[in-house]
Design a protein around this motif. Structure first.
Motif, PDB file in Angstrom:
ATOM      1  N   LEU A   3       0.832  -1.192   0.000  1.00 51.28           N
ATOM      2  CA  LEU A   3       0.000   0.000   0.000  1.00 51.28           C
ATOM      3  C   LEU A   3       0.875   1.253   0.000  1.00 51.28           C
ATOM      4  N   THR A   4       0.414   2.287  -0.665  1.00 52.08           N
ATOM      5  CA  THR A   4       1.098   3.566  -0.590  1.00 52.08           C
ATOM      6  C   THR A   4       0.764   4.235   0.736  1.00 52.08           C
ATOM      7  N   TYR A   5       1.513   5.263   1.068  1.00 52.10           N
ATOM      8  CA  TYR A   5       1.231   6.049   2.272  1.00 52.10           C
ATOM      9  C   TYR A   5      -0.196   6.596   2.219  1.00 52.10           C
ATOM     10  N   ARG A   6      -0.578   7.137   1.088  1.00 51.13           N
ATOM     11  CA  ARG A   6      -1.910   7.738   0.972  1.00 51.13           C
ATOM     12  C   ARG A   6      -3.007   6.697   1.097  1.00 51.13           C
ATOM     13  N   GLU A   7      -2.797   5.506   0.553  1.00 52.44           N
ATOM     14  CA  GLU A   7      -3.800   4.445   0.692  1.00 52.44           C
ATOM     15  C   GLU A   7      -3.941   4.022   2.152  1.00 52.44           C
ATOM     16  N   GLY A   8      -2.800   3.907   2.848  1.00 51.72           N
ATOM     17  CA  GLY A   8      -2.868   3.547   4.261  1.00 51.72           C
ATOM     18  C   GLY A   8      -3.621   4.582   5.072  1.00 51.72           C
ATOM     19  N   ILE A   9      -3.328   5.857   4.842  1.00 53.32           N
ATOM     20  CA  ILE A   9      -4.019   6.923   5.561  1.00 53.32           C
ATOM     21  C   ILE A   9      -5.507   6.924   5.230  1.00 53.32           C
ATOM     22  N   TYR A  10      -5.850   6.682   3.981  1.00 50.45           N
ATOM     23  CA  TYR A  10      -7.263   6.667   3.586  1.00 50.45           C
ATOM     24  C   TYR A  10      -8.016   5.575   4.349  1.00 50.45           C
ATOM     25  N   ILE A  11      -7.389   4.413   4.501  1.00 48.47           N
ATOM     26  CA  ILE A  11      -8.023   3.312   5.236  1.00 48.47           C
ATOM     27  C   ILE A  11      -8.371   3.758   6.653  1.00 48.47           C
ATOM     28  N   THR A  12      -7.409   4.369   7.340  1.00 50.89           N
ATOM     29  CA  THR A  12      -7.660   4.768   8.723  1.00 50.89           C
ATOM     30  C   THR A  12      -8.695   5.885   8.810  1.00 50.89           C
ATOM     31  N   GLU A  13      -8.630   6.831   7.891  1.00 46.32           N
ATOM     32  CA  GLU A  13      -9.614   7.909   7.887  1.00 46.32           C
ATOM     33  C   GLU A  13     -11.021   7.364   7.660  1.00 46.32           C
ATOM     34  N   HIS A  14     -11.144   6.443   6.716  1.00 47.78           N
ATOM     35  CA  HIS A  14     -12.459   5.905   6.378  1.00 47.78           C
ATOM     36  C   HIS A  14     -13.060   5.145   7.557  1.00 47.78           C
ATOM     37  N   ILE A  15     -12.248   4.320   8.208  1.00 47.03           N
ATOM     38  CA  ILE A  15     -12.760   3.550   9.338  1.00 47.03           C
ATOM     39  C   ILE A  15     -13.116   4.472  10.497  1.00 47.03           C
ATOM     40  N   CYS A  16     -12.314   5.494  10.731  1.00 46.74           N
ATOM     41  CA  CYS A  16     -12.630   6.458  11.782  1.00 46.74           C
ATOM     42  C   CYS A  16     -13.971   7.137  11.519  1.00 46.74           C
ATOM     43  N   GLN A  17     -14.213   7.472  10.268  1.00 43.37           N
ATOM     44  CA  GLN A  17     -15.428   8.202   9.924  1.00 43.37           C
ATOM     45  C   GLN A  17     -16.693   7.365  10.061  1.00 43.37           C
ATOM     46  N   THR A  18     -16.557   6.046  10.217  1.00 39.88           N
ATOM     47  CA  THR A  18     -17.735   5.223  10.485  1.00 39.88           C
ATOM     48  C   THR A  18     -18.287   5.491  11.876  1.00 39.88           C
ATOM     49  N   GLY A  19     -17.444   6.015  12.763  1.00 37.76           N
ATOM     50  CA  GLY A  19     -17.863   6.242  14.134  1.00 37.76           C
ATOM     51  C   GLY A  19     -17.906   4.984  14.969  1.00 37.76           C
ATOM     52  N   LEU A  20     -17.395   3.876  14.431  1.00 36.82           N
ATOM     53  CA  LEU A  20     -17.502   2.584  15.119  1.00 36.82           C
ATOM     54  C   LEU A  20     -16.153   1.997  15.521  1.00 36.82           C
ATOM     55  N   LEU A  21     -15.075   2.735  15.283  1.00 38.12           N
ATOM     56  CA  LEU A  21     -13.763   2.211  15.662  1.00 38.12           C
ATOM     57  C   LEU A  21     -13.641   2.169  17.181  1.00 38.12           C
ATOM     58  N   ALA A  48       3.733   5.022  11.070  1.00 41.43           N
ATOM     59  CA  ALA A  48       2.889   4.392  12.090  1.00 41.43           C
ATOM     60  C   ALA A  48       2.127   5.448  12.888  1.00 41.43           C
ATOM     61  N   VAL A  49       2.800   6.523  13.268  1.00 41.95           N
ATOM     62  CA  VAL A  49       2.145   7.592  14.018  1.00 41.95           C
ATOM     63  C   VAL A  49       1.037   8.228  13.181  1.00 41.95           C
ATOM     64  N   ASP A  50       1.317   8.507  11.919  1.00 43.37           N
ATOM     65  CA  ASP A  50       0.315   9.135  11.051  1.00 43.37           C
ATOM     66  C   ASP A  50      -0.902   8.232  10.856  1.00 43.37           C
ATOM     67  N   LEU A  51      -0.677   6.934  10.727  1.00 42.32           N
ATOM     68  CA  LEU A  51      -1.791   5.995  10.594  1.00 42.32           C
ATOM     69  C   LEU A  51      -2.657   6.006  11.847  1.00 42.32           C
ATOM     70  N   LEU A  52      -2.023   6.017  13.019  1.00 46.53           N
ATOM     71  CA  LEU A  52      -2.777   6.049  14.267  1.00 46.53           C
ATOM     72  C   LEU A  52      -3.551   7.356  14.415  1.00 46.53           C
ATOM     73  N   LEU A  53      -2.949   8.465  14.014  1.00 40.35           N
ATOM     74  CA  LEU A  53      -3.655   9.742  14.070  1.00 40.35           C
ATOM     75  C   LEU A  53      -4.870   9.731  13.150  1.00 40.35           C
ATOM     76  N   GLY A  54      -4.722   9.102  11.976  1.00 40.50           N
ATOM     77  CA  GLY A  54      -5.862   8.971  11.077  1.00 40.50           C
ATOM     78  C   GLY A  54      -6.984   8.160  11.697  1.00 40.50           C
ATOM     79  N   CYS A  55      -6.620   7.143  12.482  1.00 31.53           N
ATOM     80  CA  CYS A  55      -7.630   6.328  13.166  1.00 31.53           C
ATOM     81  C   CYS A  55      -8.441   7.147  14.152  1.00 31.53           C
ATOM     82  N   PHE A  56      -7.796   8.139  14.745  1.00 33.14           N
ATOM     83  CA  PHE A  56      -8.429   8.885  15.823  1.00 33.14           C
ATOM     84  C   PHE A  56      -8.850  10.289  15.423  1.00 33.14           C
ATOM     85  N   GLY A  57      -9.120  10.473  14.152  1.00 37.25           N
ATOM     86  CA  GLY A  57      -9.834  11.665  13.752  1.00 37.25           C
ATOM     87  C   GLY A  57      -9.074  12.739  13.009  1.00 37.25           C
ATOM     88  N   ARG A  58      -7.744  12.607  12.857  1.00 37.70           N
ATOM     89  CA  ARG A  58      -7.044  13.626  12.100  1.00 37.70           C
ATOM     90  C   ARG A  58      -7.393  13.507  10.626  1.00 37.70           C
TER      91      ARG A  58
END
Length: 280
Positions: free
Chosen positions: A211-229, A255-265
Motif C-alpha cells: 500500500l502507498t502512504y496515501r492508501e494507508g491513511i485513507y483506510i484509517t480515515e475511512h474507518i474512523c469516519q464510520t464512528g464505530l472504531l 505508524a504515528v500518522d496511521l494512528l492519528l488517522g484512526c483517531f480523527g485527524r
C-alpha cells in the motif's frame, strides 16, 4: 481476539473508548513489547519509538480528543509455555473493554495472512466469526493460507483488488460487508509492513508492491469516519531492520500518522466545535 499474521511483534495497542462528553473521546495507549515467536529481533522496541515520536502529544493536539492519556508498557516475559500463556492473557485483558458488551468486527490490513494453530490458547473462547473479518492488502499468501481464506469464507482484498478497484471502493465494499446486517464495533489491526517498503522499510518482512502512504491513511480515515472504531493495534515496527536512521524514522512516522488517522485527524484540517476566531 484478532487474527494476526503471527503473535510475534510488538503491539502499540491504542484503544479508543467513545464517550459522549461534549463530542470528545478518551484514548488509552498500551505498549506491548514482545518479539518471541519469530527470528528477527527488534519489534519489542517499536512501541517506545512510536511514543517517542510524539503520538500522545499529537493526539492531544487533535480537536476531538481529551487530554487524558496513559502509557502502560507490558513487562517482558520468558520463553516458556507458561510465559506465553501469561502474555496472551495480558493481551486479551487489554481488549476486554472493547468486547465485553458487544460483538466485534475486525478489519485487518496485512501483506501476509496466517491463521496458525497456537498452543496455550485453550482458555480463550472464540468471540469473532470468520464472516466478521476482512483482510486488506494481501500480496504474499501461502497455499495453506489461501486455502484457509477460501475454506472459512473470509473476505479479503489482495493488492490486485486494491489496484483494480482503488482504495476508496475497497473501503466502501469493506464497510458494506461488515455492516450488511448490523453495525458492530470495529477492531483495526494494522501491520506496518502492509505499506510498501519505500514508506516503511524498518520492518521484519518488507515486500515490494504494498500500500502507498496515501492508501494507508485513507483506510484509517475511512474507518474512523464510520464512528464505530473501538480499538486499533499497530504492529511490526522493527527499528533493528532499518538500515539507516532515515528508514527507521520513515517507518515510525508512518505508524504515528496511521494512528492519528484512526483517531480523527483529517488531511483537510479540523477545528474544535467551540472554536472562535481570535480578535485582531
Amino acid at each position: 481476539v484478532t487474527v494476526m499474521k503471527s503473535f510475534s511483534g510488538l503491539r502499540a495497542a491504542s484503544h479508543m473508548f467513545r464517550r459522549d462528553l461534549h463530542h470528545h473521546h478518551c484514548v488509552g495507549i498500551i505498549g506491548a513489547p514482545f518479539s518471541k515467536g519469530q527470528q528477527r529481533d527488534g519489534v519489542q522496541r517499536g512501541a517506545d519509538l512510536i511514543r517517542a515520536a510524539g503520538l500522545v502529544q499529537k493526539l492531544k493536539g487533535e480537536a476531538t480528543f481529551q487530554t487524558g492519556f496513559s502509557y502502560f508498557p507490558l513487562k517482558e516475559v520468558g520463553n516458556t509455555d507458561h510465559a506465553f500463556d501469561q502474555r496472551n492473557r495480558w493481551r486479551a485483558t487489554a481488549l476486554d473493554c472493547t468486547i465485553r458488551h458487544s460483538r466485534l468486527t475486525i478489519a485487518s490490513v496485512f501483506w501476509h495472512m496466517s491463521i496458525p494453530i497456537i498452543p496455550n490458547f485453550s482458555w480463550l473462547k472464540p468471540c469473532v466469526a470468520a464472516k466478521d473479518v476482512v483482510y486488506i492488502g494481501l500480496r504474499d499468501v501461502d497455499p495453506g493460507e489461501h486455502y484457509t481464506l477460501k475454506y472459512l469464507g473470509i473476505k479479503a482484498f489482495s493488492m490486485t483488488e486494491v489496484d483494480r478497484l482503488g482504495i476508496a471502493k475497497v473501503m466502501e465494499q469493506t464497510c458494506d460487508h461488515m455492516f450488511s446486517k448490523v453495525k458492530k464495533p470495529i477492531h483495526l489491526s494494522f501491520d506496518i509492513d502492509a505499506l510498501d517498503p519505500s514508506v516503511s522499510p524498518a520492518t521484519g518482512t518488507p515486500v515490494a508492491g504494498g500500500l502507498t502512504y496515501r492508501e494507508g491513511i485513507y483506510i484509517t480515515e475511512h474507518i474512523c469516519q464510520t464512528g464505530l472504531l473501538s480499538a486499533v493495534d499497530m504492529v511490526e515496527v522493527n527499528p533493528k531492520q532499518g538500515k539507516t536512521e532515515d528508514e527507521i524514522k520513515s517507518t515510525v512516522n508512518a505508524a504515528v500518522d496511521l494512528l492519528l488517522g484512526c483517531f480523527g485527524r483529517v488531511r483537510e484540517g479540523s477545528h474544535d466545535p467551540d472554536y472562535k476566531m481570535p480578535n485582531p
